[in-house]
Design a protein around this motif. Sequence first.
Motif, mmCIF file in Angstrom:
data_model
loop_
_atom_site.group_PDB
_atom_site.id
_atom_site.type_symbol
_atom_site.label_atom_id
_atom_site.label_comp_id
_atom_site.label_asym_id
_atom_site.label_seq_id
_atom_site.Cartn_x
_atom_site.Cartn_y
_atom_site.Cartn_z
ATOM 1 N N GLU A 1 0.818 -1.199 0.000
ATOM 2 C CA GLU A 1 0.000 0.000 0.000
ATOM 3 C C GLU A 1 0.864 1.266 0.000
ATOM 4 O O GLU A 1 0.516 2.258 -0.659
ATOM 5 C CB GLU A 1 -0.934 -0.002 1.209
ATOM 6 C CG GLU A 1 -1.759 1.261 1.411
ATOM 7 C CD GLU A 1 -2.721 1.548 0.266
ATOM 8 O OE1 GLU A 1 -3.286 2.660 0.252
ATOM 9 O OE2 GLU A 1 -2.911 0.678 -0.610
ATOM 10 N N ARG B 1 1.925 1.819 -3.481
ATOM 11 C CA ARG B 1 0.826 2.332 -4.296
ATOM 12 C C ARG B 1 0.616 3.821 -4.049
ATOM 13 O O ARG B 1 0.440 4.603 -4.986
ATOM 14 C CB ARG B 1 -0.452 1.559 -3.983
ATOM 15 C CG ARG B 1 -1.624 1.932 -4.900
ATOM 16 C CD ARG B 1 -2.950 1.530 -4.305
ATOM 17 N NE ARG B 1 -3.293 2.316 -3.118
ATOM 18 C CZ ARG B 1 -3.764 3.572 -3.160
ATOM 19 N NH1 ARG B 1 -3.939 4.177 -4.338
ATOM 20 N NH2 ARG B 1 -4.045 4.221 -2.055
ATOM 21 N N ARG B 2 0.641 4.229 -2.783
ATOM 22 C CA ARG B 2 0.432 5.635 -2.449
ATOM 23 C C ARG B 2 1.541 6.520 -2.992
ATOM 24 O O ARG B 2 1.290 7.653 -3.417
ATOM 25 C CB ARG B 2 0.324 5.806 -0.935
ATOM 26 C CG ARG B 2 -0.910 5.181 -0.320
ATOM 27 C CD ARG B 2 -0.953 5.430 1.183
ATOM 28 N NE ARG B 2 -2.072 4.745 1.816
ATOM 29 C CZ ARG B 2 -2.376 4.847 3.107
ATOM 30 N NH1 ARG B 2 -1.629 5.605 3.911
ATOM 31 N NH2 ARG B 2 -3.407 4.194 3.600
ATOM 32 N N ASP B 3 2.762 6.018 -2.954
ATOM 33 C CA ASP B 3 3.880 6.813 -3.467
ATOM 34 C C ASP B 3 3.708 7.122 -4.958
ATOM 35 O O ASP B 3 4.128 8.182 -5.435
ATOM 36 C CB ASP B 3 5.201 6.071 -3.237
ATOM 37 C CG ASP B 3 5.621 6.072 -1.779
ATOM 38 O OD1 ASP B 3 5.081 6.886 -1.016
ATOM 39 O OD2 ASP B 3 6.471 5.242 -1.407
ATOM 40 N N LYS B 4 3.083 6.200 -5.691
ATOM 41 C CA LYS B 4 2.902 6.373 -7.138
ATOM 42 C C LYS B 4 1.659 7.192 -7.467
ATOM 43 O O LYS B 4 1.531 7.714 -8.570
ATOM 44 C CB LYS B 4 2.806 5.013 -7.810
ATOM 45 C CG LYS B 4 4.077 4.174 -7.701
ATOM 46 C CD LYS B 4 3.868 2.790 -8.289
ATOM 47 C CE LYS B 4 5.114 1.929 -8.118
ATOM 48 N NZ LYS B 4 4.901 0.540 -8.638
ATOM 49 N N ASP B 5 0.749 7.292 -6.510
ATOM 50 C CA ASP B 5 -0.514 7.988 -6.751
ATOM 51 C C ASP B 5 -0.295 9.492 -6.699
ATOM 52 O O ASP B 5 0.163 10.019 -5.674
ATOM 53 C CB ASP B 5 -1.534 7.561 -5.693
ATOM 54 C CG ASP B 5 -2.950 8.032 -6.015
ATOM 55 O OD1 ASP B 5 -3.098 8.972 -6.827
ATOM 56 O OD2 ASP B 5 -3.900 7.469 -5.446
ATOM 57 N N PRO B 6 -0.624 10.235 -7.769
ATOM 58 C CA PRO B 6 -0.398 11.693 -7.756
ATOM 59 C C PRO B 6 -1.388 12.439 -6.868
ATOM 60 O O PRO B 6 -1.159 13.602 -6.520
ATOM 61 C CB PRO B 6 -0.570 12.082 -9.224
ATOM 62 C CG PRO B 6 -1.482 11.031 -9.787
ATOM 63 C CD PRO B 6 -1.146 9.761 -9.066
ATOM 64 N N VAL B 7 -2.485 11.808 -6.470
ATOM 65 C CA VAL B 7 -3.485 12.461 -5.623
ATOM 66 C C VAL B 7 -3.083 12.280 -4.163
ATOM 67 O O VAL B 7 -2.961 11.153 -3.677
ATOM 68 C CB VAL B 7 -4.898 11.887 -5.867
ATOM 69 C CG1 VAL B 7 -5.903 12.553 -4.936
ATOM 70 C CG2 VAL B 7 -5.304 12.077 -7.324
ATOM 71 N N LYS B 8 -2.901 13.368 -3.470
ATOM 72 C CA LYS B 8 -2.470 13.325 -2.071
ATOM 73 C C LYS B 8 -3.511 13.921 -1.120
ATOM 74 O O LYS B 8 -3.198 14.262 0.015
ATOM 75 C CB LYS B 8 -1.156 14.097 -1.904
ATOM 76 C CG LYS B 8 -0.046 13.657 -2.850
ATOM 77 C CD LYS B 8 0.336 12.194 -2.632
ATOM 78 C CE LYS B 8 1.476 11.790 -3.557
ATOM 79 N NZ LYS B 8 1.801 10.350 -3.452
ATOM 80 N N THR C 1 -4.108 8.998 7.242
ATOM 81 C CA THR C 1 -3.290 8.056 6.465
ATOM 82 C C THR C 1 -3.312 6.650 7.056
ATOM 83 O O THR C 1 -2.869 5.707 6.409
ATOM 84 C CB THR C 1 -1.840 8.554 6.364
ATOM 85 O OG1 THR C 1 -1.340 8.810 7.684
ATOM 86 C CG2 THR C 1 -1.769 9.841 5.552
#
Length: 677
Positions: free
Chosen positions: A165, A168-175, A193
């Motif tokens: 996970e 996955r979050r590191d790659k997701d541009p939505v923060k 988080t």
Amino acid sequence: MTLVANAVSTLHPARQPLRGSRSMTAEDLWAIPRVGSPVPSPGAASFAVTVTTYDLESNQGRGRVWLVPCERDRAPGDARPLTSVEASSGEPAFAPDGTRLAFTRKSANGKVQLQVIPLDGGEAQKLIDLPLGGFDPRWLPDGNRIVFWATLLRGHFTPEATRTEIERRDKDPVKAQVTEERLYRYWDTWLTTGETPHLFVLDLAAGSLRDLTPDSIGWLDWMDPSGHYDVSPDGREIVFSGILFDHDRSLVRSVLHRVPLDGGAVRSLTASHPAEDLRPRYARDGSWIVFGMTEDPTFYADRVRLMRMDRASGKVTPLLVDWDRSPIAWEFAPDGTLFLTAEDQGRTSIFALDPASAGDPREVVRGGTVSGFAPMADGRLIFTMQSLSQPPEVFLGAPEKGSVTQATRFTDPVLESVALGEVREMRLEGAKGETIQMFVTLPPDARGDRPLPMVQMIHGGPHGISGDAFHFRWSPHVFAAAGYVVAQVNFQGSTSWGQDFAQRIQGGWGDRPFEDVMRATDHLIACGLADPDRMAAAGGSYGGYMAAWIAGHTDRFRCIVNHAGVYDLLGQYASDVTQGRAKSMGGEPWDGLEAIERWSPARFASGFSTPMLVLHGERDYRVPVTQGLACYGVLKAKGIPARLVYFPDENHWILKPRNSLLWYREVLGWLERWIAR
């Protein structure tokens, strides 16, 4: 309390350097090693302690674990480092047979992992590689297993799932952060988080790792997550204190839980209690558990009462509930004595309590400020102690003799080269005829022949203290070195003088404390220490609130320093913790707005005329940065001299070394501009 007469005494004499001749600087503060809590070996022949040093070039600190011999009736021997300087290490824990030491070390990715090192020589062995690291290790009595906390992500309750996970979050541009919770961030961290501590047991021989709390969704104390669990003497179970959000009552509280080590469900022990249940500790025979309990969930400084729980029946009975002090930490000695630390009149001391008696605890080690203590196998106590003029060092105490011996001198090389001014303690009449206390630090070269420029250094909270402790972020000696008399008033509302003294300012933040600070100022002028034409008021958090309150109610100070101060009380509903606001501020926005505004500095901006320095960190969720920006904006719009220092990478406190140096330069520069001449 009723004042009999003004009282003054020298608490710490002025100290001249052993070599050279100069006053303390902010750079000295970062050169001083920071000595942590000592951990005694099982046989009491030595102790391990983490010492952190800071490098200004890299702008970070690194902890190193040291081993120090301390055989009884002998002076402590030479300390030797057990860990290298390449990576930061800490949290030492001796194996039951004293041959190995577990500790934590920061890895290349910044996560802290568990390691073990043999004490007779050899290299450290890495034991875990978890995605968010581990902390607070404890050996089980068999010497073959280690228990520790490790953080997992909610809904991803295995190390593998958490690692996936995170990737996955590191790659997701939505923060974006999305929530419907009342408590959604704390201090400088978003809770949305999903980081959740889980209790693991590691079998060293088998190399197996097992999650003892696989369904846990609670938290530990965010400011200091270690020390909140204990292992039963028979090694069969663990009891811990976990934080949860009580949705039915819309508040945060903590609850004791029990988990068997051989497998089984986690069981809540104190779900019906009203507020906090803290720091469980097993009695030496394992038959009962002592823990701290508060009663008022809306008053964060509510006095801690010590309770005892029968391990077999679960029945809870009072152990220490009528003492008008608030225990901070407690541990059992081998003979069954319960030692505890508590604040008392501006100090933090060690007390001894006989669980079989009905009396109050007796003081056995007087602060300064004592912390990180542990009873040793030979009957001694080991602890860190500090004062306004001495940074933390390790000390050994023999309660039966009343003797205390310094065991480390890590800070001597820096202190030997700087001069420190005299520190005095004063008691005087405050608001409503009550006695208040303050510490006063003088410049190293003060001769007492003329009044000097004075800085009122106002503590935060408001339910805290200006204690007899060495302060790195607000060092009175660094201010005094620049030529200022530094006053630290423990106004009404401060802790360490009992529950009533702390609680009496609720719903009236600007009332008694303001009068106390003004009376202390008058006292310093009357006794010839303070020049009435060259005075400044400075404070952080609630101290910043009081600085802004002062700005709207008097022009007697030439300048003001407002660090992370509350400017608009209503705006504090953007703070991380909002429970208890009605009690502290006088009402809720929908039911008591007039009372809130009565004590809000923003309402009194018409009285602003004093130059003010405003400092604030972007990551401050306790007093949001908009508080500082609004105060600064009003000052500039009104044409009052003002200066803003904004730290994009700091929280409520300025913690990075080079940011701290800038903070001191700005604050001391502002004082020099307005009151030095």
